[in-house]
Write a protein that holds these residues in place. Structure first.
Motif, PDB file in Angstrom:
ATOM      1  N   ASP A   1       0.826  -1.213   0.000  1.00 52.83           N
ATOM      2  CA  ASP A   1       0.000   0.000   0.000  1.00 52.83           C
ATOM      3  C   ASP A   1       0.857   1.259   0.000  1.00 52.83           C
ATOM      4  O   ASP A   1       0.333   2.361  -0.178  1.00 52.83           O
ATOM      5  CB  ASP A   1      -0.930   0.026   1.226  1.00 52.83           C
ATOM      6  CG  ASP A   1      -2.089  -0.952   1.100  1.00 52.83           C
ATOM      7  OD1 ASP A   1      -2.327  -1.453  -0.015  1.00 52.83           O
ATOM      8  OD2 ASP A   1      -2.758  -1.215   2.119  1.00 52.83           O
ATOM      9  N   ASP A   2       2.159   1.092   0.208  1.00 51.06           N
ATOM     10  CA  ASP A   2       3.058   2.245   0.225  1.00 51.06           C
ATOM     11  C   ASP A   2       3.041   2.931  -1.135  1.00 51.06           C
ATOM     12  O   ASP A   2       2.943   2.286  -2.182  1.00 51.06           O
ATOM     13  CB  ASP A   2       4.489   1.806   0.527  1.00 51.06           C
ATOM     14  CG  ASP A   2       4.634   1.189   1.904  1.00 51.06           C
ATOM     15  OD1 ASP A   2       3.637   1.135   2.641  1.00 51.06           O
ATOM     16  OD2 ASP A   2       5.745   0.745   2.238  1.00 51.06           O
TER      17      ASP A   2
ATOM     18  N   GLN B   1       6.138  10.600   0.337  1.00 52.61           N
ATOM     19  CA  GLN B   1       5.776   9.222   0.635  1.00 52.61           C
ATOM     20  C   GLN B   1       4.475   9.172   1.407  1.00 52.61           C
ATOM     21  O   GLN B   1       4.110  10.129   2.104  1.00 52.61           O
ATOM     22  CB  GLN B   1       6.895   8.539   1.439  1.00 52.61           C
ATOM     23  CG  GLN B   1       8.230   8.499   0.724  1.00 52.61           C
ATOM     24  CD  GLN B   1       9.316   7.860   1.570  1.00 52.61           C
ATOM     25  OE1 GLN B   1       9.054   7.256   2.600  1.00 52.61           O
ATOM     26  NE2 GLN B   1      10.556   7.996   1.126  1.00 52.61           N
ATOM     27  N   GLY B   2       3.778   8.063   1.272  1.00 49.25           N
ATOM     28  CA  GLY B   2       2.528   7.898   1.993  1.00 49.25           C
ATOM     29  C   GLY B   2       2.004   6.488   1.851  1.00 49.25           C
ATOM     30  O   GLY B   2       2.682   5.595   1.318  1.00 49.25           O
ATOM     31  N   VAL B   3       0.796   6.271   2.329  1.00 50.63           N
ATOM     32  CA  VAL B   3       0.126   4.976   2.240  1.00 50.63           C
ATOM     33  C   VAL B   3      -1.268   5.203   1.682  1.00 50.63           C
ATOM     34  O   VAL B   3      -1.989   6.096   2.135  1.00 50.63           O
ATOM     35  CB  VAL B   3       0.043   4.286   3.621  1.00 50.63           C
ATOM     36  CG1 VAL B   3      -0.808   3.025   3.542  1.00 50.63           C
ATOM     37  CG2 VAL B   3       1.440   3.953   4.140  1.00 50.63           C
ATOM     38  N   ILE B   4      -1.636   4.416   0.675  1.00 54.25           N
ATOM     39  CA  ILE B   4      -2.984   4.450   0.124  1.00 54.25           C
ATOM     40  C   ILE B   4      -3.638   3.131   0.512  1.00 54.25           C
ATOM     41  O   ILE B   4      -3.297   2.077  -0.030  1.00 54.25           O
ATOM     42  CB  ILE B   4      -2.971   4.626  -1.403  1.00 54.25           C
ATOM     43  CG1 ILE B   4      -2.241   5.916  -1.797  1.00 54.25           C
ATOM     44  CG2 ILE B   4      -4.393   4.630  -1.962  1.00 54.25           C
ATOM     45  CD1 ILE B   4      -2.046   6.086  -3.292  1.00 54.25           C
ATOM     46  N   THR B   5      -4.532   3.175   1.463  1.00 55.00           N
ATOM     47  CA  THR B   5      -5.123   1.957   2.003  1.00 55.00           C
ATOM     48  C   THR B   5      -5.806   1.142   0.908  1.00 55.00           C
ATOM     49  O   THR B   5      -6.638   1.654   0.165  1.00 55.00           O
ATOM     50  CB  THR B   5      -6.146   2.300   3.096  1.00 55.00           C
ATOM     51  OG1 THR B   5      -5.504   3.096   4.098  1.00 55.00           O
ATOM     52  CG2 THR B   5      -6.718   1.041   3.726  1.00 55.00           C
ATOM     53  N   GLY B   6      -5.418  -0.135   0.822  1.00 51.41           N
ATOM     54  CA  GLY B   6      -6.026  -1.031  -0.157  1.00 51.41           C
ATOM     55  C   GLY B   6      -5.449  -0.943  -1.555  1.00 51.41           C
ATOM     56  O   GLY B   6      -5.853  -1.694  -2.452  1.00 51.41           O
ATOM     57  N   LYS B   7      -4.473  -0.043  -1.773  1.00 48.81           N
ATOM     58  CA  LYS B   7      -3.913   0.145  -3.117  1.00 48.81           C
ATOM     59  C   LYS B   7      -3.288  -1.144  -3.650  1.00 48.81           C
ATOM     60  O   LYS B   7      -3.465  -1.488  -4.832  1.00 48.81           O
ATOM     61  CB  LYS B   7      -2.866   1.262  -3.100  1.00 48.81           C
ATOM     62  CG  LYS B   7      -2.129   1.442  -4.429  1.00 48.81           C
ATOM     63  CD  LYS B   7      -1.152   2.596  -4.366  1.00 48.81           C
ATOM     64  CE  LYS B   7       0.125   2.241  -3.664  1.00 48.81           C
ATOM     65  NZ  LYS B   7       1.077   1.503  -4.543  1.00 48.81           N
TER      66      LYS B   7
END
Length: 254
Positions: free
Chosen positions: A30-31, A40-46
């Motif tokens: 999800d990163d 940088q970040g996290v996209i939940t479920g990506k």
């Protein structure tokens, strides 16, 4: 939990040793990152969505004779791929001016290009993935002239096919990035599509509204990033029931 030897970990995926010689397991994280990893970040479920989207698109390309490294999806976040020798060049095919390209040439974002334009970038985070020419690529031995011919021919076929596929679900394929690898089978070598094809490396706009449904929503802090990826999967008819699920990555052994 399965323990597999980790081969490589990138910004968005992890590669593990495959169950058979010549195969790898590609795990989607999800990163997310942008601007050469400076954001940088996290996209939940990506990871779940990109796994499904890339599976669908790679499978469709295989059906029309475009060679890829994809074998099959294993679960929600993993797919089996053929091990290839990655060529350190990204090809970007551009149909509409957007992002850095629009800025470089002083074009309004959304300007349709006279024809599809192919650009080459050297894969190097340290150098900022610089734009390069065929002369750089062949002089430094990153790829041979025949390799480049094959890569461009494949990229244009992919562009033609995906432009039509996305048009059918109300999306405009603005541009996209492809990676390639050398697949060795006995003494024979052929160039194949590698990595993934997803909203991470495709700019996809709604045809009617020009709403961005890709990673630009993260790059430009537009919000509703998860919803954009879900919308692409929904239009393709592959959104997992109940929304993106999860599966833990295999424990890695060094």
């Amino acid at each position: 939990m399965t323990r597999r030897r980790r081969i490589y970990e990138g910004k968005a995926k992890v590669l593990f040793e495959g169950p058979e010689p010549g195969t790898l397991v590609q795990y989607f994280k999800d990163d997310t990152s942008a601007f050469n990893n400076s954001k940088q970040g996290v996209i939940t479920g990506k990871g779940v969505l990109n796994n499904r989207i890339s599976e669908y698109l790679m499978s469709r390309l295989s059906e029309i004779g475009v060679p890829t490294h994809f074998v099959r999806r294993l679960n929600m976040r993993e797919q089996l791929i053929r091990e290839v020798e990655i060529i350190p060049i990204e090809l970007v095919v551009r149909n509409v001016a957007a992002g850095d390209f629009a800025k470089r040439f002083g074009l309004a974002e959304g300007t349709a290009l006279p024809r599809s334009i192919v650009e080459y970038y050297y894969k190097s985070d340290e150098l900022g993935d610089p734009l390069v020419t065929e002369e750089h690529i062949t002089a430094f031995g990153w790829a041979a002239p025949q390799d480049l011919d094959d890569m461009v021919a494949l990229a244009l076929r992919v562009n033609d096919y995906l432009s039509g596929l996305f048009l059918g679900i109300g999306l405009k394929l603005v541009d996209f990035t492809l990676e390639f690898g050398r697949l060795w089978e006995n003494e024979d070598m052929r160039i194949v599509i590698a990595d993934e094809i997803s909203p991470d490396n495709c700019r996809l706009w709604d045809i009617k509204t020009n709403e961005k449904l890709d990673k630009d929503r993260f790059r430009e802090d537009l919000g509703k990033v998860e919803e954009a990826y879900q919308e692409v999967a929904r239009r393709l008819g592959i959104l997992p029931e109940g929304g993106p699920g999860d599966v833990k990555p295999p424990k890695a052994v060094q």
